[in-house]
Enzyme design. Structure first.
Site, mmCIF file in Angstrom:
data_model
loop_
_atom_site.group_PDB
_atom_site.id
_atom_site.type_symbol
_atom_site.label_atom_id
_atom_site.label_comp_id
_atom_site.label_asym_id
_atom_site.label_seq_id
_atom_site.Cartn_x
_atom_site.Cartn_y
_atom_site.Cartn_z
ATOM 1 N N SER A 81 0.980 -1.298 -0.086
ATOM 2 C CA SER A 81 0.031 -0.137 -0.007
ATOM 3 C C SER A 81 0.962 1.161 -0.040
ATOM 4 O O SER A 81 0.241 2.381 -0.017
ATOM 5 C CB SER A 81 -0.986 -0.017 1.140
ATOM 6 O OG SER A 81 -0.252 -0.023 2.332
ATOM 7 N N SER A 126 -8.965 2.889 -3.691
ATOM 8 C CA SER A 126 -8.413 4.170 -3.095
ATOM 9 C C SER A 126 -8.581 5.640 -3.940
ATOM 10 O O SER A 126 -8.623 5.643 -5.164
ATOM 11 C CB SER A 126 -6.947 3.833 -2.986
ATOM 12 O OG SER A 126 -6.112 4.865 -2.971
ATOM 13 N N GLU A 128 -6.443 7.308 -4.693
ATOM 14 C CA GLU A 128 -4.989 7.655 -5.416
ATOM 15 C C GLU A 128 -5.355 7.210 -7.000
ATOM 16 O O GLU A 128 -4.727 7.464 -7.782
ATOM 17 C CB GLU A 128 -3.873 6.407 -5.067
ATOM 18 C CG GLU A 128 -3.219 6.995 -3.838
ATOM 19 C CD GLU A 128 -2.186 8.332 -3.972
ATOM 20 O OE1 GLU A 128 -1.610 8.215 -4.927
ATOM 21 O OE2 GLU A 128 -2.655 9.237 -3.424
ATOM 22 N N TYR A 150 1.132 1.796 -7.920
ATOM 23 C CA TYR A 150 0.210 1.415 -6.920
ATOM 24 C C TYR A 150 -1.276 1.776 -7.209
ATOM 25 O O TYR A 150 -2.263 1.062 -7.233
ATOM 26 C CB TYR A 150 0.512 2.002 -5.329
ATOM 27 C CG TYR A 150 -0.737 2.207 -4.568
ATOM 28 C CD1 TYR A 150 -0.792 0.940 -3.617
ATOM 29 C CD2 TYR A 150 -1.539 3.242 -4.275
ATOM 30 C CE1 TYR A 150 -1.899 0.881 -2.848
ATOM 31 C CE2 TYR A 150 -2.519 3.215 -3.419
ATOM 32 C CZ TYR A 150 -2.715 1.877 -2.797
ATOM 33 O OH TYR A 150 -3.884 1.786 -1.628
HETATM 34 O O1 F7E Z 1 1.854 10.512 1.187
HETATM 35 C C1 F7E Z 1 3.787 13.918 0.506
HETATM 36 C C2 F7E Z 1 3.721 12.663 -0.622
HETATM 37 O O2 F7E Z 1 2.430 8.175 2.028
HETATM 38 C C3 F7E Z 1 0.918 11.733 1.209
HETATM 39 C C4 F7E Z 1 -1.800 5.209 1.110
HETATM 40 O O3 F7E Z 1 -2.480 4.690 2.442
HETATM 41 O O4 F7E Z 1 -3.172 7.177 0.819
HETATM 42 C C5 F7E Z 1 -2.049 6.879 1.050
HETATM 43 O O5 F7E Z 1 -1.181 7.305 -0.167
HETATM 44 C C6 F7E Z 1 1.724 12.991 0.475
HETATM 45 C C7 F7E Z 1 2.109 12.702 -0.705
HETATM 46 O O6 F7E Z 1 0.127 8.752 1.428
HETATM 47 C C8 F7E Z 1 6.707 12.703 2.669
HETATM 48 O O7 F7E Z 1 4.553 12.913 -1.635
HETATM 49 C C9 F7E Z 1 5.802 14.684 1.433
HETATM 50 O O8 F7E Z 1 1.847 13.678 -1.576
HETATM 51 O O9 F7E Z 1 1.164 9.714 3.544
HETATM 52 P P1 F7E Z 1 1.384 9.226 2.050
HETATM 53 P P2 F7E Z 1 -0.570 8.537 -0.214
HETATM 54 O O10 F7E Z 1 0.568 8.605 -0.896
HETATM 55 O O11 F7E Z 1 -1.349 9.676 -0.324
HETATM 56 C C10 F7E Z 1 -4.017 6.547 0.054
HETATM 57 C C11 F7E Z 1 -5.434 6.902 -0.007
HETATM 58 C C12 F7E Z 1 -3.577 4.996 -0.235
HETATM 59 O O12 F7E Z 1 -4.619 4.189 -0.902
HETATM 60 C C13 F7E Z 1 -2.095 4.619 0.038
HETATM 61 O O13 F7E Z 1 -2.496 3.282 0.102
HETATM 62 O O14 F7E Z 1 2.498 13.322 1.670
HETATM 63 N N1 F7E Z 1 4.979 13.567 1.289
HETATM 64 N N2 F7E Z 1 6.950 14.200 2.203
HETATM 65 C C14 F7E Z 1 5.485 12.358 1.794
HETATM 66 N N3 F7E Z 1 5.030 11.278 1.810
HETATM 67 C C15 F7E Z 1 5.614 10.120 2.625
HETATM 68 N N4 F7E Z 1 5.237 8.890 2.688
HETATM 69 N N5 F7E Z 1 7.002 10.607 3.366
HETATM 70 C C16 F7E Z 1 7.427 11.854 3.209
HETATM 71 O O15 F7E Z 1 8.490 11.894 3.773
#
Ligand code: F7E
Length: 334
Positions: A81, A126, A128, A150
């Site tokens: 995920s 999702s 996404e 993903y």
């Molecule tokens: O990132 C930005 C990153 O990894 C959110 C999963 O549960 O929700 C999730 O996906 C945002 C993005 O979640 C960092 O670029 C900045 O724009 O917490 P995230 P996600 O990608 O939105 C959906 C609904 C799902 O289905 C997925 O499985 O935050 N961001 N700096 C960062 N993100 C991460 N992880 N780490 C950083 O340092």
């Protein structure tokens, strides 16, 4: 005479959502079975759940598991995920997150042919999938434009779920869930990464936090609210697809500010931008419209943005204090 308890089966049962859902279903009197990957540790295990081992990339024991446990409802939450990780392991992600869903749908179809059981199926779709959004807010009718391996795998699983509903008359639903968080969120997702680091900074366990794109906007809700929507979807007369969201959007920068402010810290003194956390293609803005879920079965989120931050910060502060205590009790030389 007592009616026999309903049986539910949850894949990804020790994940954030799986554990909240297991607690909800146990509270409603269900017998709960959970699938965990072979290597999973004891994180988020819930007392009373019967755990089984299985692998989404394999699937050869899925029918046997259905035969042994005879569920009325199956919640398919397991996946690879992590969006950024999916750029590094796209084929594995497609196999587990995309084909893994098809393996379950086929197991349910074959199980019905053998037993007559009509297992109700929930697919963890999702936000996404909306990716490069063509309209805001996003609804069940907004076209998909996935921006990561993903999201591509989730689009495949979404349509496969609908195809099994239309072709074989399975009771199969997609919950299109926008980001949902909690103290049980994995530590590499941005909200938890921020609250965990801020709490550790507060107690002196770390100084800096490295992040990527601070301008991305997400519709963040509380996972505990969202698992209730999963259950409600499977209680309807007809299978259908529903967006689950708060309707609010906030940037990563706003989450950062809210978290650090709540601890009387200035995030600008601690946050470093690090290229390694930027994605090859990004999802800039998500905001969902959950009107259909509200009108169909009365679902609305209970926890708002500020309360979500507070709940996560409080939990991570306790964790950080415990960590500090252990470090003080066990000197590094031991
Ligand atoms: O990132 C930005 C990153 O990894 C959110 C999963 O549960 O929700 C999730 O996906 C945002 C993005 O979640 C960092 O670029 C900045 O724009 O917490 P995230 P996600 O990608 O939105 C959906 C609904 C799902 O289905 C997925 O499985 O935050 N961001 N700096 C960062 N993100 C991460 N992880 N780490 C950083 O340092």
């Amino acid at each position: 005479m007592n009616r026999p308890a309903r049986v539910a089966f949850i894949t990804g049962a020790t994940g954030q959502d799986g554990s909240y859902l297991a607690e909800l279903l146990l509270g409603k009197g269900y017998v709960v079975h959970g699938l965990v990957a072979g290597g999973s540790g004891p994180t988020n295990r819930v007392a009373g759940v019967h755990y089984h081992t299985g692998d989404l990339a394999d699937g050869t024991n899925f029918e046997a598991l259905l035969w042994d446990t005879r569920p009325a409802e199956l919640y398919h939450l397991a996946a690879q995920s992590h969006v950024q990780l999916s750029f590094e392991i796209p084929v594995y992600t497609a196999d587990v997150t995309g084909l893994g869903t098809l393996r379950w749908l086929e197991a349910i179809r074959n199980h019905r042919d053998r037993t007559g059981d009509n297992i109700r199926f929930y697919q963890a779709s999702s936000s996404e999938m909306f990716g490069k959004v063509s309209e805001t807010p996003q609804t069940e009718l907004t076209p998909f434009h996935p921006r990561s391996p993903y999201a591509c795998a989730k689009v495949f699983a979404y349509w496969q779920t609908i195809n099994h509903r239309e072709a074989y008359n399975l009771f199969a639903c997609n919950g299109i869930l926008f980001n949902h968080e909690s103290p049980r969120r994995g530590e590499t997702f941005v909200t938890r990464k921020i609250t965990r680091a801020a709490a550790r900074i507060k107690v002196g366990l770390q100084q800096t936090l490295k992040l990527g794109n601070l301008e991305a906007r997400r519709d963040w809700g509380f996972a505990g609210d969202y698992v209730e929507a999963m259950w409600l979807m499977l209680q309807q007369d007809q299978p259908d697809d529903f967006v689950i969201a708060t309707g609010e959007t906030h940037s990563v920068r706003e989450f950062l500010e809210a978290t650090f402010n709540s601890l009387n810290l200035d995030w600008q003194n601690h946050v470093e931008l690090d290229q390694q956390f930027l994605r090859p293609s990004e999802v800039d803005l998500l905001r969902g419209d959950a009107s259909k879920a509200r009108e169909s079965f009365g679902w609305t989120p209970k926890v708002g943005f500020r309360d979500l931050v507070r709940i996560m910060v409080e939990a991570d502060l306790l964790l950080a204090r415990r960590e500090l205590q252990i470090q003080t009790l066990v000197p590094e030389t031991v």
